[in-house]
Design an enzyme around this catalytic site. Structure first.
Site, PDB file in Angstrom:
ATOM      1  N   THR A   1      -3.357  -5.569   0.830  1.00 21.40           N
ATOM      2  CA  THR A   1      -2.756  -4.245   0.985  1.00 21.40           C
ATOM      3  C   THR A   1      -3.554  -3.402   1.965  1.00 21.40           C
ATOM      4  O   THR A   1      -2.990  -2.526   2.631  1.00 21.40           O
ATOM      5  CB  THR A   1      -2.642  -3.527  -0.365  1.00 21.40           C
ATOM      6  OG1 THR A   1      -3.952  -3.304  -0.902  1.00 21.40           O
ATOM      7  CG2 THR A   1      -1.821  -4.342  -1.351  1.00 21.40           C
TER       8      THR A   1
ATOM      9  N   HIS B   1      20.312  28.460 -12.090  1.00 22.48           N
ATOM     10  CA  HIS B   1      21.085  29.538 -12.713  1.00 22.48           C
ATOM     11  C   HIS B   1      20.460  30.915 -12.461  1.00 22.48           C
ATOM     12  O   HIS B   1      19.236  31.087 -12.520  1.00 22.48           O
ATOM     13  CB  HIS B   1      21.187  29.308 -14.221  1.00 22.48           C
ATOM     14  CG  HIS B   1      21.910  28.047 -14.588  1.00 22.48           C
ATOM     15  ND1 HIS B   1      23.237  27.835 -14.280  1.00 22.48           N
ATOM     16  CD2 HIS B   1      21.488  26.934 -15.240  1.00 22.48           C
ATOM     17  CE1 HIS B   1      23.605  26.649 -14.725  1.00 22.48           C
ATOM     18  NE2 HIS B   1      22.561  26.082 -15.305  1.00 22.48           N
TER      19      HIS B   1
ATOM     20  N   LYS C   1       0.854  -1.186   0.000  1.00 17.18           N
ATOM     21  CA  LYS C   1       0.000   0.000   0.000  1.00 17.18           C
ATOM     22  C   LYS C   1       0.886   1.231   0.000  1.00 17.18           C
ATOM     23  O   LYS C   1       1.738   1.394   0.872  1.00 17.18           O
ATOM     24  CB  LYS C   1      -0.892   0.010   1.244  1.00 17.18           C
ATOM     25  CG  LYS C   1      -2.186   0.791   1.066  1.00 17.18           C
ATOM     26  CD  LYS C   1      -3.175   0.005   0.202  1.00 17.18           C
ATOM     27  CE  LYS C   1      -4.592   0.525   0.400  1.00 17.18           C
ATOM     28  NZ  LYS C   1      -5.570  -0.278  -0.385  1.00 17.18           N
TER      29      LYS C   1
END
Length: 323
Positions: free
Chosen positions: A73, A275, A28
């Site tokens: 799950t 930059h 999960k």
């Protein structure tokens, strides 16, 4: 009429299959759990995003659809929330250790558990001074603001005998407004970048570090202290390095961590160069004396490297998106 295969029996023999099952896992993903610890009027928050991946004897569920070895799950999700109550959340690493150990030792078909956790930090909102408080207000110990600097990360892997714990962070944006240069590089007919002897150096740090704690016989690190100290040394190295390249700064950040934190053997960085270019103000009759910059978000230079303790082998993946 559709004939369903018998549970535990493949619809066709494996020997007749032209393909075989390779590595597999299930679990999960992204279980958001928020744990409030109430220490009287003072509250503490741990906010985690927990993903569970389990591996083991899972051939039949793939070949025939038999779920005889499958822990749902949904059960893994419930376990995350139950463990937050039963064990508390001392740290992301400690919580992941509890989960991984549980899944491997409690379920015979499961022989490997990988727990990935993102932690979102909150800081307490300070109360105003007593003279400006609303009527009835007291010292505030239960109000928080989400910290926006970075997301803390950890991955815990356990196979029943050995642990591998890789922690880290992402989205930590840092900048030096000076003490950075970039010159003396290779030039060819496509090079247009001017050399810089005083530039802004900025990056968004993604870092992972691997602990040398691998089995229960060793002394477990102090996870919270370790994280704070690693971040401190990383930032100090960034600030204190007179940089001739982002690569040089990266190495100093990793070396500072390795030299000061004995529990860590490997650090991996991915540093995009954010930059900043000087804006040409001459058309307006203005001189730009390293004051006004254009911040370009893309394209960007991407600097990546691993820094290791001497004698150690690298284990952190080169591509951090897979971790």
């Amino acid at each position: 009429m559709t004939v369903r295969p018998q549970p535990g029996r493949p619809a066709a023999s494996r020997s007749s299959r032209p393909v075989v099952l390779g590595q597999n896992q299930y679990g999960k993903a992204e279980n958001r759990v928020v744990k409030i610890t109430r220490d009287g009027a003072t509250h503490h928050i741990k906010d985690l995003n927990v993903s569970v991946a389990l591996s083991g004897d899972m051939e039949e569920v793939h070949y025939s659809g038999s779920n005889a070895s499958v822990l749902p799950t949904d059960t893994t999700k419930n376990t995350v929330f139950a463990f937050a109550k039963e064990h508390g959340i001392e740290s992301a690493e400690q919580f992941g250790v509890h989960l991984a150990r549980h899944f491997v030792t409690s379920q015979e078909p499961i022989y490997r558990a990988r727990i990935r956790i993102e932690e979102y930090s909150w800081e307490r909102i300070p109360a105003s001074d007593a003279n400006s408080r609303f009527i009835g207000a007291d010292e505030v110990k239960h109000s928080f603001v989400r910290q926006g600097q970075e997301t803390r990360l950890t991955q815990i892997t356990y196979d029943g005998e050995r642990w591998e714990i890789v922690s880290g962070l992402k989205d930590l944006v840092v900048m030096n407004s000076t003490n950075s240069e970039f010159w003396g590089y290779v030039k060819d007919k496509y090079t247009t970048l001017p050399e810089a002897y005083d530039r802004i150096l900025a990056t968004q740090v993604a870092a992972r570090w691997r602990f040398n704690w691998t089995d229960d016989e060793q002394r477990m690190p102090q996870w919270e202290t370790s994280y704070r100290q690693v971040k401190k040394h990383m930032l100090e190295a960034f600030a204190e390095t007179y940089s001739l390249s982002l690569q040089q700064t990266l190495y100093q950040m990793g070396a500072r961590i390795i030299n000061h934190r004995a529990e860590i053997d490997e650090v991996r960085f991915s540093l995009p160069n954010k930059h900043h270019f000087l804006v040409d103000l001459e058309p307006f009759g203005l001189k730009n004396d390293n004051e006004v910059y254009f911040a370009a978000d893309r394209p960007y230079g991407l600097i990546e490297a691993t820094v290791l303790r001497d004698g150690c082998e690298p284990r952190i993946p080169e591509d951090l998106t897979n971790l």
